[in-house]
Write a protein that holds these residues in place. Structure first.
Motif, PDB file in Angstrom:
ATOM      1  N   ASP A 123     -18.001  32.961 -10.806  1.00  0.00           N
ATOM      2  CA  ASP A 123     -19.272  32.502 -11.375  1.00  0.00           C
ATOM      3  C   ASP A 123     -19.026  31.383 -12.392  1.00  0.00           C
ATOM      4  O   ASP A 123     -17.887  31.038 -12.703  1.00  0.00           O
ATOM      5  N   ALA A 124     -20.118  30.796 -12.877  1.00  0.00           N
ATOM      6  CA  ALA A 124     -20.001  29.627 -13.762  1.00  0.00           C
ATOM      7  C   ALA A 124     -19.363  29.977 -15.104  1.00  0.00           C
ATOM      8  O   ALA A 124     -18.936  29.089 -15.849  1.00  0.00           O
ATOM      9  N   GLU A 125     -19.268  31.261 -15.407  1.00  0.00           N
ATOM     10  CA  GLU A 125     -18.597  31.673 -16.654  1.00  0.00           C
ATOM     11  C   GLU A 125     -17.103  31.903 -16.444  1.00  0.00           C
ATOM     12  O   GLU A 125     -16.383  32.206 -17.387  1.00  0.00           O
TER      13      GLU A 125
ATOM     14  N   ALA B 101     -21.757  27.422  -5.046  1.00  0.00           N
ATOM     15  CA  ALA B 101     -20.343  27.376  -5.418  1.00  0.00           C
ATOM     16  C   ALA B 101     -19.596  26.283  -4.643  1.00  0.00           C
ATOM     17  O   ALA B 101     -19.877  26.042  -3.474  1.00  0.00           O
TER      18      ALA B 101
ATOM     19  N   ARG C 236     -16.347  37.304  -8.753  1.00  0.00           N
ATOM     20  CA  ARG C 236     -17.447  38.052  -8.134  1.00  0.00           C
ATOM     21  C   ARG C 236     -17.088  38.327  -6.679  1.00  0.00           C
ATOM     22  O   ARG C 236     -16.454  37.495  -6.033  1.00  0.00           O
TER      23      ARG C 236
ATOM     24  N   TRP D  52     -15.326  34.804  -5.009  1.00  0.00           N
ATOM     25  CA  TRP D  52     -16.308  33.942  -5.672  1.00  0.00           C
ATOM     26  C   TRP D  52     -16.056  33.987  -7.165  1.00  0.00           C
ATOM     27  O   TRP D  52     -15.633  35.008  -7.715  1.00  0.00           O
TER      28      TRP D  52
ATOM     29  N   VAL E 214     -21.858  33.548  -4.648  1.00  0.00           N
ATOM     30  CA  VAL E 214     -22.503  32.903  -5.789  1.00  0.00           C
ATOM     31  C   VAL E 214     -23.119  31.603  -5.273  1.00  0.00           C
ATOM     32  O   VAL E 214     -22.428  30.799  -4.646  1.00  0.00           O
ATOM     33  N   GLN E 215     -24.414  31.428  -5.516  1.00  0.00           N
ATOM     34  CA  GLN E 215     -25.131  30.240  -5.032  1.00  0.00           C
ATOM     35  C   GLN E 215     -24.533  28.955  -5.577  1.00  0.00           C
ATOM     36  O   GLN E 215     -24.160  28.882  -6.744  1.00  0.00           O
TER      37      GLN E 215
ATOM     38  N   ALA F 197     -19.566  27.012 -10.287  1.00  0.00           N
ATOM     39  CA  ALA F 197     -19.066  28.211  -9.622  1.00  0.00           C
ATOM     40  C   ALA F 197     -18.124  27.802  -8.487  1.00  0.00           C
ATOM     41  O   ALA F 197     -18.218  26.696  -7.953  1.00  0.00           O
TER      42      ALA F 197
ATOM     43  N   HIS G 253     -15.873  28.931  -4.816  1.00  0.00           N
ATOM     44  CA  HIS G 253     -15.708  29.802  -3.654  1.00  0.00           C
ATOM     45  C   HIS G 253     -14.308  29.564  -3.101  1.00  0.00           C
ATOM     46  O   HIS G 253     -13.886  28.410  -2.957  1.00  0.00           O
TER      47      HIS G 253
ATOM     48  N   TYR H 176     -15.714  34.187 -14.136  1.00  0.00           N
ATOM     49  CA  TYR H 176     -15.345  35.552 -13.760  1.00  0.00           C
ATOM     50  C   TYR H 176     -15.443  35.761 -12.250  1.00  0.00           C
ATOM     51  O   TYR H 176     -16.291  35.171 -11.580  1.00  0.00           O
TER      52      TYR H 176
END
Ligand SMILES: [Zn+2]
Length: 359
Positions: free
Chosen positions: A22-24, A35, A28, A20, A32-33, A3, A5, A26
């Protein structure tokens, strides 16, 4: 894939905020934790768009996968993450399987008249076959069809339209029924007048626009991709044709000489202008920053409009949003504010595509 940031000034709003990923891959808006911070204090621009290039050709025609990949990488490393391919004779759908390569919106293969386009590029047909060919290319493309609207007619010794106006109108109407948009290469005056009146969605180059046609484009919402850097090759084309086709050569020189005034008139009339390099064939890939600078320096777009023509506005036009929640994380990061100096576009600090740092 981890992820990400990013904290920086997000354009075009111009506000500093956190983004942010995410791991996919996308976007956010909530943290996101775990990152990795890849931007802290620079500028974040929605991924650049080259609205007119050709991926998979050189000056002789279609090329295989290795040079095609190099072209896509050159565009990507310049920050161009969404490419509107304005016609190629090869199938490049394999690129769609490669998350590290830019997204391509295809227009199938150029539809041209026999012996009236660059050899080995177009599907060369007669006007009575145009509607059927548009149907075929609409299937090969990703929502766009590309016509060669005019080219040198060696019998006339000048640029002339490739398609009778009523045939073009029928073909455009058929494309619209199939859910595809149509664009056309137009250098001269007559083809662009005919095609705009026929309801075409976009014009490439557009050096032959007159005030009446500009007004009609503004009224209808017809887009324009001037490929301003490519227009500087017109004197070379004139030189190459000069002795044999003096009328054509003079016409091309005149179109070049008036091009900035013509394009500026379109801009001032409110025609939607998008940045395209016409890379592939004559020009190399990776020139999107140069095209944006040219739209500002020579056509007179404000830095905001020139940059929007290659970023957020072009993304809206093609249906690919910027850094909103749920969108694919496709950004270009800069150490300096592009709106304060478009030259920084030539040297992105980082390129993020589908949530991966790719350059
Ligand atoms: Zn082109």
């Amino acid at each position: 894939m981890s992820a990400l940031h990013l904290r920086g000034v997000v354009l075009p709003e111009g506000e500093e905020r956190d983004v942010w990923v995410d791991a996919e891959g996308y976007v956010r808006t909530d943290p996101v934790q775990g990152a990795d911070t890849v931007l802290d204090g620079g500028w974040l621009l929605p991924g650049l768009v080259d609205a007119h290039c050709h991926v998979g050709v050189d000056e002789h025609g279609g090329v295989d996968e290795t040079p095609t990949e190099s072209q896509a990488v050159a565009s990507r490393d310049a920050g161009a993450l969404l490419l509107r391919d304005a016609g190629v004779p090869v199938d490049t759908h394999w690129v769609d399987e490669r998350p590290d390569l830019p997204r391509i919106i295809r227009a199938g293969r150029h539809i041209a008249r026999p012996k009236r386009y660059i050899r080995n590029y177009g599907e060369e047909i007669e006007p009575e076959q145009l509607v059927a060919e548009v149907e075929r290319q609409a299937v090969r493309g990703d929502g766009w069809v590309k016509l060669v609207g005019d080219w040198i007619d060696r019998d006339a010794g000048d640029l002339t339209p490739c398609w009778p106006a009523e045939v073009a109108a029928a073909a455009i109407a058929r494309a619209h029924e199939l859910g595809a948009r149509v664009t056309a290469h137009c250098f001269g005056e007559q083809s662009v007048a005919d095609l705009v009146a026929a309801g075409i969605d976009c014009i490439e180059h557009g050096t032959g626009l007159t005030h009446d046609v500009i007004d009609e484009m503004a009224r209808r919402g017809t887009a324009l991709v001037p490929t301003r850097v490519q227009i500087d090759n017109f004197p070379t084309y004139a030189e190459q044709a000069g002795a044999k086709f003096p009328t054509y050569a003079a016409h091309m020189r005149a179109l070049h000489a008036s091009s900035d005034a013509t394009l500026r008139a379109a801009y001032e009339a409110g025609v939607a202008i998008f940045a395209g390099t016409d890379a592939g064939g004559v020009l190399p890939h990776g020139l999107i920053g140069r095209e944006v600078a040219a739209l500002h320096d020579t056509v007179g777009l404000t830095p905001y409009d020139a940059l929007g023509a290659a970023s957020w506005r072009a993304r809206d036009w093609l249906g690919f949003p910027g850094p909103v929640a749920g969108a694919s994380a496709d950004f270009v990061l800069y150490d300096e504010d592009p709106l304060a100096g478009l030259r920084v576009l030539a040297s992105p600090a980082r390129v993020v595509l589908r949530g991966r740092v790719v350059a």
